[in-house]
Write a protein that holds these residues in place. Structure first.
Motif, PDB file in Angstrom:
ATOM      1  N   LEU A 121       7.209  -4.235   0.973  1.00 45.44           N
ATOM      2  CA  LEU A 121       7.635  -3.661   0.662  1.00 45.44           C
ATOM      3  C   LEU A 121       6.622  -2.086   0.322  1.00 45.44           C
ATOM      4  O   LEU A 121       7.316  -0.827   1.008  1.00 45.44           O
ATOM      5  CB  LEU A 121       8.112  -3.658  -1.358  1.00 45.44           C
ATOM      6  CG  LEU A 121       9.264  -4.171  -1.623  1.00 45.44           C
ATOM      7  CD1 LEU A 121       9.268  -4.904  -2.864  1.00 45.44           C
ATOM      8  CD2 LEU A 121      10.006  -3.564  -0.589  1.00 45.44           C
ATOM      9  N   HIS A 122       5.350  -2.216  -0.167  1.00 50.37           N
ATOM     10  CA  HIS A 122       4.147  -1.166   0.543  1.00 50.37           C
ATOM     11  C   HIS A 122       4.370  -0.704   2.227  1.00 50.37           C
ATOM     12  O   HIS A 122       4.221   0.059   2.337  1.00 50.37           O
ATOM     13  CB  HIS A 122       3.115  -1.912   0.462  1.00 50.37           C
ATOM     14  CG  HIS A 122       1.681  -1.007   0.393  1.00 50.37           C
ATOM     15  ND1 HIS A 122       1.105  -1.047   1.149  1.00 50.37           N
ATOM     16  CD2 HIS A 122       0.569   0.164  -0.879  1.00 50.37           C
ATOM     17  CE1 HIS A 122       0.081  -0.061   1.310  1.00 50.37           C
ATOM     18  NE2 HIS A 122      -0.063   0.969   0.125  1.00 50.37           N
ATOM     19  N   ASP A 123       4.257  -1.998   2.133  1.00 50.34           N
ATOM     20  CA  ASP A 123       4.479  -1.133   3.821  1.00 50.34           C
ATOM     21  C   ASP A 123       5.903  -0.438   4.493  1.00 50.34           C
ATOM     22  O   ASP A 123       5.276   1.207   5.074  1.00 50.34           O
ATOM     23  CB  ASP A 123       5.055  -2.262   5.847  1.00 50.34           C
ATOM     24  CG  ASP A 123       3.240  -3.349   5.767  1.00 50.34           C
ATOM     25  OD1 ASP A 123       2.590  -2.167   5.806  1.00 50.34           O
ATOM     26  OD2 ASP A 123       3.424  -4.305   6.712  1.00 50.34           O
ATOM     27  N   LEU A 124       7.096  -0.507   3.633  1.00 52.30           N
ATOM     28  CA  LEU A 124       7.996   0.129   3.537  1.00 52.30           C
ATOM     29  C   LEU A 124       7.896   1.557   2.792  1.00 52.30           C
ATOM     30  O   LEU A 124       8.456   2.739   3.866  1.00 52.30           O
ATOM     31  CB  LEU A 124       8.990  -0.371   3.343  1.00 52.30           C
ATOM     32  CG  LEU A 124       9.840  -1.375   3.940  1.00 52.30           C
ATOM     33  CD1 LEU A 124      11.342  -1.765   3.385  1.00 52.30           C
ATOM     34  CD2 LEU A 124      10.187  -0.989   5.181  1.00 52.30           C
ATOM     35  N   GLN A 125       6.556   1.968   2.081  1.00 52.44           N
ATOM     36  CA  GLN A 125       6.994   3.246   1.791  1.00 52.44           C
ATOM     37  C   GLN A 125       5.570   4.057   2.471  1.00 52.44           C
ATOM     38  O   GLN A 125       5.785   4.895   2.597  1.00 52.44           O
ATOM     39  CB  GLN A 125       5.966   2.492  -0.037  1.00 52.44           C
ATOM     40  CG  GLN A 125       6.882   2.294  -1.364  1.00 52.44           C
ATOM     41  CD  GLN A 125       6.442   1.671  -2.462  1.00 52.44           C
ATOM     42  OE1 GLN A 125       5.249   1.173  -2.141  1.00 52.44           O
ATOM     43  NE2 GLN A 125       6.799   2.032  -3.580  1.00 52.44           N
ATOM     44  N   GLU A 126       4.388   2.802   3.191  1.00 51.06           N
ATOM     45  CA  GLU A 126       3.557   3.978   3.630  1.00 51.06           C
ATOM     46  C   GLU A 126       4.527   4.004   5.450  1.00 51.06           C
ATOM     47  O   GLU A 126       4.311   5.368   5.340  1.00 51.06           O
ATOM     48  CB  GLU A 126       3.151   3.172   5.069  1.00 51.06           C
ATOM     49  CG  GLU A 126       1.665   2.601   3.306  1.00 51.06           C
ATOM     50  CD  GLU A 126       0.752   1.565   3.747  1.00 51.06           C
ATOM     51  OE1 GLU A 126       0.771   1.164   4.711  1.00 51.06           O
ATOM     52  OE2 GLU A 126      -0.741   2.068   3.674  1.00 51.06           O
ATOM     53  N   ALA A 127       6.050   3.592   5.384  1.00 47.71           N
ATOM     54  CA  ALA A 127       6.726   4.856   6.464  1.00 47.71           C
ATOM     55  C   ALA A 127       7.487   5.311   5.710  1.00 47.71           C
ATOM     56  O   ALA A 127       8.069   5.632   7.638  1.00 47.71           O
ATOM     57  CB  ALA A 127       7.256   3.211   7.588  1.00 47.71           C
ATOM     58  N   ALA A 128       6.982   5.357   4.991  1.00 49.98           N
ATOM     59  CA  ALA A 128       8.149   6.557   4.695  1.00 49.98           C
ATOM     60  C   ALA A 128       9.432   5.884   4.518  1.00 49.98           C
ATOM     61  O   ALA A 128      10.851   7.191   4.175  1.00 49.98           O
ATOM     62  CB  ALA A 128       8.037   7.911   5.182  1.00 49.98           C
ATOM     63  N   PHE A 129      10.526   4.943   4.479  1.00 49.34           N
ATOM     64  CA  PHE A 129      11.150   4.682   4.296  1.00 49.34           C
ATOM     65  C   PHE A 129      11.756   4.365   2.993  1.00 49.34           C
ATOM     66  O   PHE A 129      12.680   4.599   2.032  1.00 49.34           O
ATOM     67  CB  PHE A 129      11.487   2.982   5.308  1.00 49.34           C
ATOM     68  CG  PHE A 129      12.485   2.017   4.795  1.00 49.34           C
ATOM     69  CD1 PHE A 129      13.448   2.717   6.110  1.00 49.34           C
ATOM     70  CD2 PHE A 129      13.298   1.176   4.412  1.00 49.34           C
ATOM     71  CE1 PHE A 129      14.712   1.836   6.178  1.00 49.34           C
ATOM     72  CE2 PHE A 129      14.744   1.284   4.106  1.00 49.34           C
ATOM     73  CZ  PHE A 129      15.554   1.412   4.975  1.00 49.34           C
ATOM     74  N   LEU A 130      10.478   3.628   2.026  1.00 50.57           N
ATOM     75  CA  LEU A 130      10.547   3.894   0.464  1.00 50.57           C
ATOM     76  C   LEU A 130       9.660   5.051  -0.008  1.00 50.57           C
ATOM     77  O   LEU A 130       8.351   4.769   0.170  1.00 50.57           O
ATOM     78  CB  LEU A 130      10.590   2.679   0.079  1.00 50.57           C
ATOM     79  CG  LEU A 130      12.113   1.001   0.322  1.00 50.57           C
ATOM     80  CD1 LEU A 130      11.075  -0.474   0.376  1.00 50.57           C
ATOM     81  CD2 LEU A 130      12.985   2.028   0.028  1.00 50.57           C
ATOM     82  N   PRO A 131      10.592   5.507  -0.659  1.00 49.35           N
ATOM     83  CA  PRO A 131       9.865   6.195  -2.405  1.00 49.35           C
ATOM     84  C   PRO A 131       8.820   5.219  -3.055  1.00 49.35           C
ATOM     85  O   PRO A 131       8.117   4.153  -2.904  1.00 49.35           O
ATOM     86  CB  PRO A 131      10.583   6.553  -2.882  1.00 49.35           C
ATOM     87  CG  PRO A 131      10.906   5.980  -3.186  1.00 49.35           C
ATOM     88  CD  PRO A 131      11.760   5.051  -2.238  1.00 49.35           C
ATOM     89  N   GLY A 132       7.579   6.286  -3.467  1.00 46.73           N
ATOM     90  CA  GLY A 132       6.539   5.422  -4.524  1.00 46.73           C
ATOM     91  C   GLY A 132       5.277   5.649  -4.421  1.00 46.73           C
ATOM     92  O   GLY A 132       4.349   4.779  -4.983  1.00 46.73           O
ATOM     93  N   ILE A 133       4.759   5.825  -2.667  1.00 44.90           N
ATOM     94  CA  ILE A 133       4.094   5.172  -2.269  1.00 44.90           C
ATOM     95  C   ILE A 133       2.239   5.425  -2.666  1.00 44.90           C
ATOM     96  O   ILE A 133       1.264   5.507  -3.296  1.00 44.90           O
ATOM     97  CB  ILE A 133       3.050   5.894  -0.813  1.00 44.90           C
ATOM     98  CG1 ILE A 133       1.975   4.641   0.384  1.00 44.90           C
ATOM     99  CG2 ILE A 133       3.487   7.273  -0.380  1.00 44.90           C
ATOM    100  CD1 ILE A 133       1.909   3.268  -0.013  1.00 44.90           C
ATOM    101  N   THR A 134       2.458   7.254  -3.750  1.00 47.15           N
ATOM    102  CA  THR A 134       0.968   7.189  -4.565  1.00 47.15           C
ATOM    103  C   THR A 134       1.572   7.154  -5.796  1.00 47.15           C
ATOM    104  O   THR A 134       0.689   7.518  -6.738  1.00 47.15           O
ATOM    105  CB  THR A 134       1.477   8.832  -4.398  1.00 47.15           C
ATOM    106  OG1 THR A 134       2.239   9.444  -4.499  1.00 47.15           O
ATOM    107  CG2 THR A 134       0.686   9.106  -3.209  1.00 47.15           C
ATOM    108  N   THR A 135       2.470   6.516  -6.248  1.00 43.42           N
ATOM    109  CA  THR A 135       3.417   5.700  -8.007  1.00 43.42           C
ATOM    110  C   THR A 135       2.125   4.698  -8.371  1.00 43.42           C
ATOM    111  O   THR A 135       2.652   3.402  -7.416  1.00 43.42           O
ATOM    112  CB  THR A 135       4.472   5.955  -8.193  1.00 43.42           C
ATOM    113  OG1 THR A 135       4.576   7.596  -8.098  1.00 43.42           O
ATOM    114  CG2 THR A 135       4.549   6.415  -9.505  1.00 43.42           C
TER     115      THR A 135
END
Length: 281
Positions: free
Chosen positions: A200-214
């Protein structure tokens, strides 16, 4: 990293090795050793396919851009979690009946012909091999390790699995396989939870999922990944010193849901009703 890789190699390797030993023992005990020459090519082809699949995954990922690498890696991590979750539940259910089921399939394959025997051996081992390749790849990516430690751990687990299966086949050792798969299954639940969080963190880094900075927490000062205890937690449970809220929720939800379901006692078949008592005179 060595521990989690060795656990994957031991668990998946033992399943594949037990499948092979059951097929071989059936052919030997039924005096149909001639069919063994069709079993080994099928097993060998399955092993080569698994290695090739892992190599293709590694090479393909290296050629992609960072965003696409994260998207592919995150997606494969989630696929790996699905695979391993299904595997641990299936093995818990099938551990008592897998031998009889495989013997029946081999008997049918012998009636069809040599190619059916080869195909049965290939499919029986190949499924485990492909699952292993995906899950191992995802675990290595989650650990973000450029060393050979994952390969060493995986190799140790595979060698131990093959040796243990051979000793079981020879009757040199006996132990409760159901209990073994329960213990390793519990450990794999935590490993899979870490892989899910990393995916899920990978998907956040790919901007596919939100919340990378939360972030749910930042333990960089208290429990850094560079410390021996941080590295141990990362190697076993894919611990991340900076964990996003989505990662934390997914990790906790996975463990809270999957672990009790896995440890829940299976329902026993109700005993047949007693014969009706003779009518009184």
């Amino acid at each position: 990293m060595v521990f989690s890789s060795a656990l994957i190699g031991l668990r998946e390797g033992l399943e594949a090795a037990l499948v092979v030993s059951i097929l071989v023992a059936f052919l030997v005990k039924t005096d149909r050793r001639h069919a063994l020459r069709w079993v080994w090519p099928g097993v060998g082809a399955a092993v080569l396919l698994s290695i090739a699949f892992g190599a293709v995954l590694t090479y393909t990922t290296a050629q992609l851009s960072f965003e696409h690498q994260e998207l592919l890696g995150g997606s494969l991590s989630i696929v790996a979690v699905v695979f391993v979750t299904a595997m641990i539940f299936w093995m818990r259910k099938a551990s008592k009946s897998i031998a009889a089921e495989l013997r029946g399939k081999m008997d049918d394959a012998l009636n069809v012909g040599p190619m059916a025997v080869l195909l049965l051996s290939f499919l029986a081992v190949g499924r485990e091999g492909l699952e292993t390749a995906v899950f191992f790849y995802s675990t290595v990516q989650a650990a973000q390790s450029d060393t050979v430690q994952p390969l060493i751990g995986f190799a140790v687990g595979i060698v131990a699995a093959v040796l243990l299966a051979w000793l079981l086949y020879k009757g040199a050792v006996r132990f409760n396989l159901a209990k073994f798969f329960t213990i390793t299954g519990v450990l794999l639940v935590f490993v899979a939870a870490g892989v899910l969080g990393y995916g899920l963190h990978d998907l956040q880094e790919a901007a596919f999922l939100p919340g990378i900075t939360t972030l749910a927490f930042d333990a960089s000062n208290v429990l850094p990944e560079t410390s021996w205890y941080g590295a141990l937690l990362k190697g076993i449970f894919n611990y991340s010193q900076q964990t996003t809220v989505l990662q934390a929720i997914a990790w906790v939800a996975y463990v809270v849901i999957v672990l009790p379901l896995f440890l829940k006692p299976s329902k026993k078949t109700a005993p047949a009703p007693a014969a009706a008592a003779a009518s009184k005179e």
